[in-house]
Scaffold this motif. Structure first.
Motif, short mmCIF file in Angstrom:
data_model
loop_
_atom_site.label_atom_id
_atom_site.label_comp_id
_atom_site.label_asym_id
_atom_site.label_seq_id
_atom_site.Cartn_x
_atom_site.Cartn_y
_atom_site.Cartn_z
N ARG A 1 7.58 4.05 6.27
CA ARG A 1 6.24 4.21 5.72
C ARG A 1 5.21 4.46 6.82
NH1 ARG A 1 3.61 -0.46 1.97
NH2 ARG A 1 3.80 -1.59 3.94
N HIS A 2 5.39 3.83 7.98
CA HIS A 2 4.49 4.11 9.10
C HIS A 2 4.53 5.59 9.47
CE1 HIS A 2 4.67 -0.34 10.66
NE2 HIS A 2 4.12 -0.21 9.47
N LYS A 3 5.73 6.14 9.47
CA LYS A 3 5.86 7.56 9.78
C LYS A 3 5.12 8.41 8.76
CE LYS A 3 9.34 11.16 10.55
NZ LYS A 3 8.92 12.03 9.42
N GLU B 1 -5.71 -0.37 9.78
CA GLU B 1 -5.47 -1.76 10.15
C GLU B 1 -4.16 -2.34 9.62
OE1 GLU B 1 -5.55 -5.66 11.29
OE2 GLU B 1 -6.81 -4.05 12.09
N PRO B 2 -3.79 -2.12 8.34
CA PRO B 2 -2.53 -2.71 7.86
C PRO B 2 -1.30 -2.29 8.66
CG PRO B 2 -3.85 -1.93 6.01
CD PRO B 2 -4.52 -1.42 7.26
N VAL B 3 -1.30 -1.08 9.18
CA VAL B 3 -0.15 -0.63 9.97
C VAL B 3 -0.02 -1.46 11.24
CG1 VAL B 3 0.84 1.32 11.23
CG2 VAL B 3 -0.30 1.71 9.05
N TYR C 1 0.84 -1.20 0.00
CA TYR C 1 0.00 0.00 0.00
C TYR C 1 0.88 1.24 0.00
CZ TYR C 1 0.92 0.52 5.03
OH TYR C 1 1.52 0.68 6.26
N LYS C 2 0.32 2.34 -0.52
CA LYS C 2 1.07 3.59 -0.64
C LYS C 2 0.40 4.67 0.22
CE LYS C 2 2.72 2.58 -5.31
NZ LYS C 2 2.78 3.03 -6.74
N PRO C 3 1.09 5.17 1.22
CA PRO C 3 0.48 6.18 2.10
C PRO C 3 -0.05 7.41 1.36
CG PRO C 3 2.55 5.39 3.02
CD PRO C 3 2.46 4.84 1.63
N ALA C 4 0.61 7.79 0.25
CA ALA C 4 0.23 9.01 -0.44
C ALA C 4 -1.15 8.91 -1.07
CB ALA C 4 1.26 9.36 -1.51
#
Length: 344
Positions: free
Chosen positions: A157-159, A225-227, A94-97
């Motif tokens: 990516r979590h950040k 949820e994925p995080v 997944y892509k945070p953006a």
């Protein structure tokens, strides 16, 4: 004109000059409708494909078994290959953006923005990323190095996810500090790994409680949820690395490593019982112990015993999908079970 309306309808534009003069034939309308239907069908198919891809990636992140049968000796090359491949092959791309953060009601927005965790959460992920990446640079085994690079990338990516969340909901953050690499890469990696073992255990329970109580809207829970599951993968990878690494140390280095691990635990316990508290740029205390005592803040005041039970159940559930031959985090669950004997 009365004859025009009295005539039976014609569907052939060539045989109906009046329809041609009107500029729109029945065939043109039918074609337009057909094109609209095709676009709708294509959109529906694309949505279905996207949902299927997301569901498949989510399932792949939660379920993994090494295809090689038979027992695995802890510390063996097969063990190294197994826990490294677990992390690499369960990566969710997944892509945070492009995360679509759901619109929140005023009450839900107020609840989310009032939580005293966002500064420390963003900073924790920033520190974790640089610590993991620094340790990865010291590793020569190519497979393990790839897995550590993946781990560090996911922490980064979590950040980004957290940064996008606070941006989407207008949560003010204190200026971020610098994240210098640790002087001792192994120490930084151990602090990150064991810290996640503690925080994730309680975060699993708090997240389930927030979902159950409705403190977080269902859409936000699903988005984040994925995080939470990624943290489960990280601690699974870490505890297997620690066991593998310890087994492969020369006998004379094992006591020194055990002493370093004991120092790490002492540092983390000191921090999480509230003796060590960070102060942000505005003078606001940031409690490193929130994951342990945050049930009241999340609107569901569970008893200590019920909170421990929930954390244990969620920890087991999130670990259940991975190869049974991999070691599970045991220290924090064991301490929690011991504490459960003395609380209601």
């Amino acid at each position: 004109m009365s004859e025009l309306y009295a005539a039976p309808p014609r569907h052939d534009g060539a045989a109906n000059p009046d329809a041609r003069r009107g500029g729109v034939t029945a065939a043109t309308v039918a074609a337009a409708n057909s094109a609209e239907d095709a676009v709708e069908r294509a959109t529906a198919v694309a949505d279905t494909v996207a949902r299927t891809a997301i569901e498949q990636a989510d399932r792949a992140m939660r379920h993994w078994t090494d295809p090689t049968p038979g027992p695995v000796r802890i510390g063996s090359p097969q063990h190294l290959r197994m826990f490294s491949n677990m992390l690499l092959q369960t990566h969710n791309p997944y892509k945070p953006a492009v995360i679509e953060w759901p619109k929140l009601s005023p009450d839900a927005l107020a609840r989310v923005t009032s939580l005293p965790i966002w500064d420390i959460a963003v900073q924790t992920e920033g520190r974790a990323s640089i610590r993991v990446k620094t340790f990865a640079e010291t590793v020569t085994d190519p497979l393990l190095r790839s897995a550590l690079d993946m781990d560090g990338g996911e922490e980064a990516r979590h950040k980004v996810v957290l940064s996008k969340l606070v941006e989407a909901y207008g949560i003010p953050l204190a200026p971020e500090p610098d994240y210098p690499p640790p002087d001792d890469p192994e120490w930084g990696w151990l602090v990150t790994g064991y810290s996640e073992c503690i925080d994730s255990f309680f975060a699993f329970g708090l997240f389930a409680m927030a979902k159950r109580s409705g403190y977080f809207p269902a859409e936000l829970v699903e988005t984040f949820e994925p995080v939470i599951q990624e943290e489960g993968r990280h601690i699974l990878f870490f505890v297997n690395w620690a066991a593998w690494y310890r087994r492969n140390l020369p006998w004379w280095r094992r006591p020194l490593f055990a002493l370093k691990v004991a120092r790490v635990w002492a540092f983390l316990i000191w921090e999480r019982i509230g003796i060590a508290r960070g102060i942000d740029a505005d003078g606001v205390a940031q409690d490193a112990n929130f994951t342990m005592n945050g049930s009241e803040a999340l609107g569901d005041s569970l008893s200590p015993g019920a909170m421990i039970d929930l954390c244990l159940a969620e920890n087991d559930r999130r670990m259940a999908g991975y190869d049974e031959r991999l070691l599970r985090p045991e220290t924090v669950p064991r301490l929690a079970r011991f504490a459960r004997r003395f609380v209601k």
